[in-house]
Motif scaffolding. Structure first.
Motif, mmCIF file in Angstrom:
data_model
loop_
_atom_site.group_PDB
_atom_site.id
_atom_site.type_symbol
_atom_site.label_atom_id
_atom_site.label_comp_id
_atom_site.label_asym_id
_atom_site.label_seq_id
_atom_site.Cartn_x
_atom_site.Cartn_y
_atom_site.Cartn_z
ATOM 1 N N HIS A 151 -22.338 72.530 -11.097
ATOM 2 C CA HIS A 151 -21.979 73.814 -10.510
ATOM 3 C C HIS A 151 -23.209 74.586 -10.008
ATOM 4 N N GLY A 152 -24.290 73.856 -9.816
ATOM 5 C CA GLY A 152 -25.430 74.420 -9.095
ATOM 6 C C GLY A 152 -26.496 75.103 -9.920
ATOM 7 N N LEU A 153 -26.415 75.027 -11.243
ATOM 8 C CA LEU A 153 -27.457 75.658 -12.052
ATOM 9 C C LEU A 153 -28.705 74.776 -12.080
ATOM 10 N N SER A 154 -29.846 75.400 -11.909
ATOM 11 C CA SER A 154 -31.115 74.675 -11.954
ATOM 12 C C SER A 154 -31.499 74.386 -13.404
ATOM 13 N N LYS A 155 -32.522 73.561 -13.596
ATOM 14 C CA LYS A 155 -32.987 73.261 -14.950
ATOM 15 C C LYS A 155 -33.436 74.533 -15.668
ATOM 16 N N GLY B 274 -14.653 85.288 -4.583
ATOM 17 C CA GLY B 274 -15.505 85.231 -3.402
ATOM 18 C C GLY B 274 -16.981 85.071 -3.699
ATOM 19 N N ILE B 275 -17.356 85.021 -4.970
ATOM 20 C CA ILE B 275 -18.766 84.873 -5.315
ATOM 21 C C ILE B 275 -19.220 83.457 -5.003
ATOM 22 N N SER B 276 -20.431 83.314 -4.495
ATOM 23 C CA SER B 276 -20.960 82.004 -4.113
ATOM 24 C C SER B 276 -21.437 81.232 -5.344
ATOM 25 N N ARG B 277 -21.605 79.924 -5.190
ATOM 26 C CA ARG B 277 -22.110 79.091 -6.291
ATOM 27 C C ARG B 277 -23.507 79.555 -6.707
ATOM 28 N N THR B 278 -24.323 79.910 -5.721
ATOM 29 C CA THR B 278 -25.692 80.347 -6.022
ATOM 30 C C THR B 278 -25.687 81.632 -6.817
ATOM 31 N N ASP B 279 -24.873 82.593 -6.402
ATOM 32 C CA ASP B 279 -24.811 83.871 -7.117
ATOM 33 C C ASP B 279 -24.198 83.697 -8.499
ATOM 34 N N LEU B 280 -23.183 82.839 -8.618
ATOM 35 C CA LEU B 280 -22.562 82.636 -9.928
ATOM 36 C C LEU B 280 -23.535 81.964 -10.888
ATOM 37 N N ALA B 281 -24.344 81.048 -10.373
ATOM 38 C CA ALA B 281 -25.360 80.404 -11.213
ATOM 39 C C ALA B 281 -26.326 81.453 -11.771
ATOM 40 N N LYS B 282 -26.716 82.414 -10.935
ATOM 41 C CA LYS B 282 -27.599 83.493 -11.389
ATOM 42 C C LYS B 282 -26.906 84.364 -12.437
ATOM 43 N N ALA C 274 -21.100 93.761 -5.689
ATOM 44 C CA ALA C 274 -22.536 94.049 -5.680
ATOM 45 C C ALA C 274 -22.993 94.528 -7.052
ATOM 46 N N ALA C 275 -22.187 95.391 -7.673
ATOM 47 C CA ALA C 275 -22.522 95.892 -9.006
ATOM 48 C C ALA C 275 -22.437 94.784 -10.040
ATOM 49 N N PHE C 276 -21.439 93.925 -9.921
ATOM 50 C CA PHE C 276 -21.259 92.819 -10.871
ATOM 51 C C PHE C 276 -22.440 91.854 -10.814
ATOM 52 N N LYS C 277 -22.903 91.525 -9.607
ATOM 53 C CA LYS C 277 -24.023 90.595 -9.477
ATOM 54 C C LYS C 277 -25.318 91.213 -10.000
ATOM 55 N N ARG C 278 -25.446 92.533 -9.863
ATOM 56 C CA ARG C 278 -26.629 93.221 -10.365
ATOM 57 C C ARG C 278 -26.600 93.323 -11.890
ATOM 58 N N PHE C 279 -25.419 93.540 -12.436
ATOM 59 C CA PHE C 279 -25.278 93.733 -13.878
ATOM 60 C C PHE C 279 -23.988 93.066 -14.351
ATOM 61 N N PRO C 280 -24.010 91.736 -14.601
ATOM 62 C CA PRO C 280 -22.801 91.003 -14.985
ATOM 63 C C PRO C 280 -22.129 91.546 -16.241
ATOM 64 N N GLY C 281 -22.921 92.139 -17.127
ATOM 65 C CA GLY C 281 -22.361 92.673 -18.366
ATOM 66 C C GLY C 281 -21.377 93.803 -18.155
ATOM 67 N N ILE C 282 -21.233 94.241 -16.906
ATOM 68 C CA ILE C 282 -20.304 95.318 -16.583
ATOM 69 C C ILE C 282 -18.869 94.973 -16.998
ATOM 70 N N ILE C 283 -18.547 93.681 -17.042
ATOM 71 C CA ILE C 283 -17.174 93.291 -17.383
ATOM 72 C C ILE C 283 -16.966 93.112 -18.885
ATOM 73 N N LEU C 284 -18.000 93.359 -19.679
ATOM 74 C CA LEU C 284 -17.891 93.141 -21.124
ATOM 75 C C LEU C 284 -17.624 94.416 -21.922
ATOM 76 N N PHE C 285 -17.657 95.564 -21.252
ATOM 77 C CA PHE C 285 -17.506 96.827 -21.965
ATOM 78 C C PHE C 285 -16.034 97.181 -22.196
ATOM 79 N N ASP C 286 -15.828 98.097 -23.133
ATOM 80 C CA ASP C 286 -14.490 98.617 -23.397
ATOM 81 C C ASP C 286 -14.259 99.787 -22.452
ATOM 82 N N HIS C 287 -13.699 99.533 -21.305
ATOM 83 C CA HIS C 287 -13.569 100.555 -20.275
ATOM 84 C C HIS C 287 -12.549 101.636 -20.630
ATOM 85 N N SER C 288 -11.520 101.263 -21.356
ATOM 86 C CA SER C 288 -10.506 102.252 -21.734
ATOM 87 C C SER C 288 -11.065 103.297 -22.681
#
Length: 215
Positions: free
Chosen positions: A36-40, A73-81, A117-131
């Motif tokens: 899935h495109g991750l480098s060593k 819609g995220i690319s393989r390169t961005d998802l690897a990052k 754009a925010a997700f790629k900058r800070f992936p942890g955004i989806i881990l918080f308790d938003h409610s």
């Protein structure tokens, strides 16, 4: 050390969190990431942070999450990052955490592009308790007269400022910014909110003392 490029010290630390008798499963996980495109280097970073992923079933646990991310819609390169920087997202529930957070946050941003754009900058955004944290903090800003455009600006550029502090403490920060004389209707107001949420009271005090010494 041989498969992931970890140093002896890091390998010892990582090995304390996993236990396997054969190489079949961990090798299948490593091959999955390579395919899935991750480098060593990215794989090394990922395993160093979350060695437990070596025990996962790639097809049952990892592939559905990758497929979901690709569907956004995220690319393989961005998802690897993303996964190498924040591999803990791969340990969260696809249905109850990842998809739920995606749907909630996309509505907040009013724009798929801004959210991504925010997700790629800070992936942890989806881990918080938003409610319990994000939504109450957004409501606090609105109650103080901050327009939605400024809130979206803050979400897009500094999302952690709305997610790191519990509402009581966040409200104190907003009150402090208002006492500084800044207008809640301006972008400068939310930028100041970010500045204050990014440091403790003691740190802010020390910095202010330095500026005062400079006149």
């Amino acid at each position: 050390m041989n498969s992931c490029g970890l140093s002896p010290k890091t390998a010892i630390s990582a090995s304390k969190r996993v236990n396997f008798k054969t190489l079949e499963k961990p090798d299948s996980v490593l091959n999955f990431f390579k395919n899935h495109g991750l480098s060593k280097t990215q794989i090394s970073d990922l395993i160093r942070k979350e060695s437990e992923l070596l025990l996962y079933d790639p097809n049952k646990t990892l592939l559905p999450k990758f497929d979901f991310f690709y569907s956004t819609g995220i690319s393989r390169t961005d998802l690897a990052k993303v996964v190498s920087n924040c591999p803990s997202i791969l340990r969260r529930s696809l249905k109850n955490q990842i998809i739920l957070s995606f749907n909630l946050l996309k509505n907040l941003f009013h724009s798929d592009d801004k959210f991504m754009a925010a997700f790629k900058r800070f992936p942890g955004i989806i881990l918080f308790d938003h409610s319990a944290i994000t939504f109450p903090n957004i409501e606090i800003l609105r109650q103080h007269g901050v327009p939605d455009l400024s809130i979206v600006h803050l979400l897009t550029n500094q999302p952690r400022s709305l997610m790191m502090l519990k509402p009581d403490r966040f409200n104190e920060v907003v009150e402090d910014v208002k006492k500084m004389g800044l207008n809640p209707s301006t972008l400068q107001f939310v930028r100041a909110v970010y500045a204050l949420t990014s440091m403790s009271k003691s740190t802010l005090k020390r910095k202010m003392e330095v500026y005062e010494k400079w006149g």
